[in-house]
Design a protein around this motif. Sequence first.
Motif, PDB file in Angstrom:
ATOM      1  N   ARG A  28       1.386  -0.583   6.845  1.00 49.25           N
ATOM      2  CA  ARG A  28       2.735  -0.622   6.008  1.00 49.25           C
ATOM      3  C   ARG A  28       2.608  -1.465   4.927  1.00 49.25           C
ATOM      4  O   ARG A  28       1.830  -2.565   5.067  1.00 49.25           O
ATOM      5  CB  ARG A  28       3.844  -0.935   7.187  1.00 49.25           C
ATOM      6  CG  ARG A  28       5.178  -1.045   6.481  1.00 49.25           C
ATOM      7  CD  ARG A  28       6.024  -1.445   7.439  1.00 49.25           C
ATOM      8  NE  ARG A  28       7.343  -1.999   7.061  1.00 49.25           N
ATOM      9  CZ  ARG A  28       8.729  -2.340   7.629  1.00 49.25           C
ATOM     10  NH1 ARG A  28       8.561  -2.241   9.121  1.00 49.25           N
ATOM     11  NH2 ARG A  28       9.759  -2.494   7.165  1.00 49.25           N
ATOM     12  N   TYR A  77       4.861   9.474   8.529  1.00 53.44           N
ATOM     13  CA  TYR A  77       4.963   8.577   7.349  1.00 53.44           C
ATOM     14  C   TYR A  77       6.434   8.368   6.809  1.00 53.44           C
ATOM     15  O   TYR A  77       7.274   9.434   7.309  1.00 53.44           O
ATOM     16  CB  TYR A  77       4.190   9.074   6.118  1.00 53.44           C
ATOM     17  CG  TYR A  77       4.547  10.344   5.433  1.00 53.44           C
ATOM     18  CD1 TYR A  77       5.534  10.248   4.349  1.00 53.44           C
ATOM     19  CD2 TYR A  77       3.997  11.693   5.893  1.00 53.44           C
ATOM     20  CE1 TYR A  77       5.885  11.313   3.686  1.00 53.44           C
ATOM     21  CE2 TYR A  77       4.711  12.713   5.422  1.00 53.44           C
ATOM     22  CZ  TYR A  77       5.413  12.604   4.232  1.00 53.44           C
ATOM     23  OH  TYR A  77       6.080  14.040   3.631  1.00 53.44           O
ATOM     24  N   ALA A  79       9.442   5.741   3.945  1.00 50.72           N
ATOM     25  CA  ALA A  79       9.522   5.010   3.093  1.00 50.72           C
ATOM     26  C   ALA A  79      11.199   4.540   3.016  1.00 50.72           C
ATOM     27  O   ALA A  79      11.877   5.376   3.395  1.00 50.72           O
ATOM     28  CB  ALA A  79       8.955   5.317   1.680  1.00 50.72           C
ATOM     29  N   PHE A  88       6.705   1.212   2.545  1.00 51.10           N
ATOM     30  CA  PHE A  88       5.975   2.539   2.811  1.00 51.10           C
ATOM     31  C   PHE A  88       5.226   2.292   3.922  1.00 51.10           C
ATOM     32  O   PHE A  88       4.453   1.282   3.934  1.00 51.10           O
ATOM     33  CB  PHE A  88       5.045   2.609   1.613  1.00 51.10           C
ATOM     34  CG  PHE A  88       5.904   2.613   0.370  1.00 51.10           C
ATOM     35  CD1 PHE A  88       6.543   3.758  -0.219  1.00 51.10           C
ATOM     36  CD2 PHE A  88       6.324   1.264  -0.515  1.00 51.10           C
ATOM     37  CE1 PHE A  88       7.145   3.920  -1.494  1.00 51.10           C
ATOM     38  CE2 PHE A  88       6.930   1.324  -1.625  1.00 51.10           C
ATOM     39  CZ  PHE A  88       7.487   2.576  -2.101  1.00 51.10           C
ATOM     40  N   TRP A  89       5.084   3.285   4.579  1.00 53.49           N
ATOM     41  CA  TRP A  89       4.336   3.335   6.102  1.00 53.49           C
ATOM     42  C   TRP A  89       3.599   4.649   6.258  1.00 53.49           C
ATOM     43  O   TRP A  89       4.232   5.691   6.112  1.00 53.49           O
ATOM     44  CB  TRP A  89       4.827   2.635   7.228  1.00 53.49           C
ATOM     45  CG  TRP A  89       6.167   3.374   7.788  1.00 53.49           C
ATOM     46  CD1 TRP A  89       7.533   3.136   7.287  1.00 53.49           C
ATOM     47  CD2 TRP A  89       6.092   4.436   8.622  1.00 53.49           C
ATOM     48  NE1 TRP A  89       8.177   3.791   7.937  1.00 53.49           N
ATOM     49  CE2 TRP A  89       7.636   4.798   8.782  1.00 53.49           C
ATOM     50  CE3 TRP A  89       5.135   5.016   9.416  1.00 53.49           C
ATOM     51  CZ2 TRP A  89       8.079   5.735   9.694  1.00 53.49           C
ATOM     52  CZ3 TRP A  89       5.575   6.036   9.988  1.00 53.49           C
ATOM     53  CH2 TRP A  89       6.992   6.442  10.262  1.00 53.49           C
ATOM     54  N   THR A 101      -4.937   4.066   5.631  1.00 51.13           N
ATOM     55  CA  THR A 101      -5.173   2.838   4.690  1.00 51.13           C
ATOM     56  C   THR A 101      -4.993   3.484   3.106  1.00 51.13           C
ATOM     57  O   THR A 101      -4.432   2.906   2.452  1.00 51.13           O
ATOM     58  CB  THR A 101      -6.225   2.037   5.097  1.00 51.13           C
ATOM     59  OG1 THR A 101      -6.112   1.822   6.567  1.00 51.13           O
ATOM     60  CG2 THR A 101      -6.302   1.015   4.329  1.00 51.13           C
ATOM     61  N   VAL A 104      -1.444   4.645   2.050  1.00 46.96           N
ATOM     62  CA  VAL A 104      -0.581   3.605   1.611  1.00 46.96           C
ATOM     63  C   VAL A 104      -1.260   3.015   0.540  1.00 46.96           C
ATOM     64  O   VAL A 104      -0.230   2.743  -0.486  1.00 46.96           O
ATOM     65  CB  VAL A 104      -0.481   2.851   2.885  1.00 46.96           C
ATOM     66  CG1 VAL A 104       0.336   1.675   2.566  1.00 46.96           C
ATOM     67  CG2 VAL A 104       0.078   3.515   4.221  1.00 46.96           C
TER      68      VAL A 104
END
Length: 424
Positions: A28, A77, A79, A88-89, A101, A104
Amino acid sequence: MRFSPKTYKLGKLRIILVPEERESVTVRVMVGTGSREEMDKEAGSAHFLEHFVFKGTRKFPKMFDITEAVEKVGGAYNAYTGQNEMGFWVKMDKGNIALATEIVGQLVTEPVLPKEHFNKERGTILEELHMYEDMPNSKAAEECEKLVYGKTNMGRPIIGTINSLESMTVEELRKYFDKWFVAENIVVGVVGDYGSDEKMLSLIKKEFAVLIDDQRTLPEKDKFNWDKQENARVKLINRKVEQAAVRMAFRGIKMTDERRFALELLNIIYGDGTMSRLMREVREERGWAYAIRSGVDQFTDAGSVMMGAGLPKNKLNEAVELIVEISLGLSGGNKWAIKKEEVEVAKDCFRGRLALDFDRPEEVLGSALEDSLFREKIYSPEEIIEKVEKVSLEEVKSLAAEIFQKENMSIAVVGNYKKLDFKI
């Protein structure tokens, strides 16, 4: 409670790693900007950008590339945009930590902002705005925030206005992105079974390289100051609806105020739960509401305590007058005064809720990121509970006396009325 965040810094970029034994990993990012960093003409830029970065990045250039990459491995996901921050995640099984990773990192470093999809996304957001406009509770909340925070960036809807959205351009979104998405204004967090810290930091170095090398200076942020309010502010939005949607707010305290722990207890007693004053008196004792609840908004320099309810049209006056009486009476002097045993029960309630919150990885990470970005200290559950345990009845009542005053109050009503007749 199990909570052992590890903090690192790569250039100006802050990193928080929270190891937890579970099958999932959540990556995140929290960015210290939101709707309050917009001028009137660019209102809604942060929220529009939150949507639009998902339409393509350098490594995921097509409209559905990110969605497909996440859903193919059963991930999730999302946001969000607030006044103070954006987030954002991506959450995936721990075997796909590199992919999470990467996604994001791409969202916050290399979005394409494709012109060919801009008008379609504008249409989507305009429909979102119309949807909120058609929901009485959302409309009451929006109008109440305007009353509380006035004609400031804080009082403007996060989503923007029809005029600002219709005149918005891709170039303006890019300017907003370049101005605020700087390393100094961003915290990256990971929670879950991500392996070694060295492995995780290596992934972050790779996927956030643009920010790690970023030497830009953070621009000056919006500063909020309360205007002078001498009387309660009231607004009616006339609509043919079956209920009266009511939102009431009182000016509160900022997020770094040490009295925020007393405010947590005050809010539980006031309206946050089935044992609260509002729930028991308005719903259970009188049957005047299905849903009624209070909550707290806290920002870097301001805050509010808000109450929302759907009330019967023919009981609006009685209900609002009762809610005001309860609110103003919490600090003492009548039957609504807070009692010592209620503070102790609120402490037990807070402890239990905190335990449940910290059992969810997203809550664990969100708390750490917010603390790092806005408080410069990450509070453990034990530290929070220690602060709450020290709160006295006198501190809660003193805070109630400061917040719950008529000259701090704003009320917005969406309902089928020509005028409002309640007495406050």
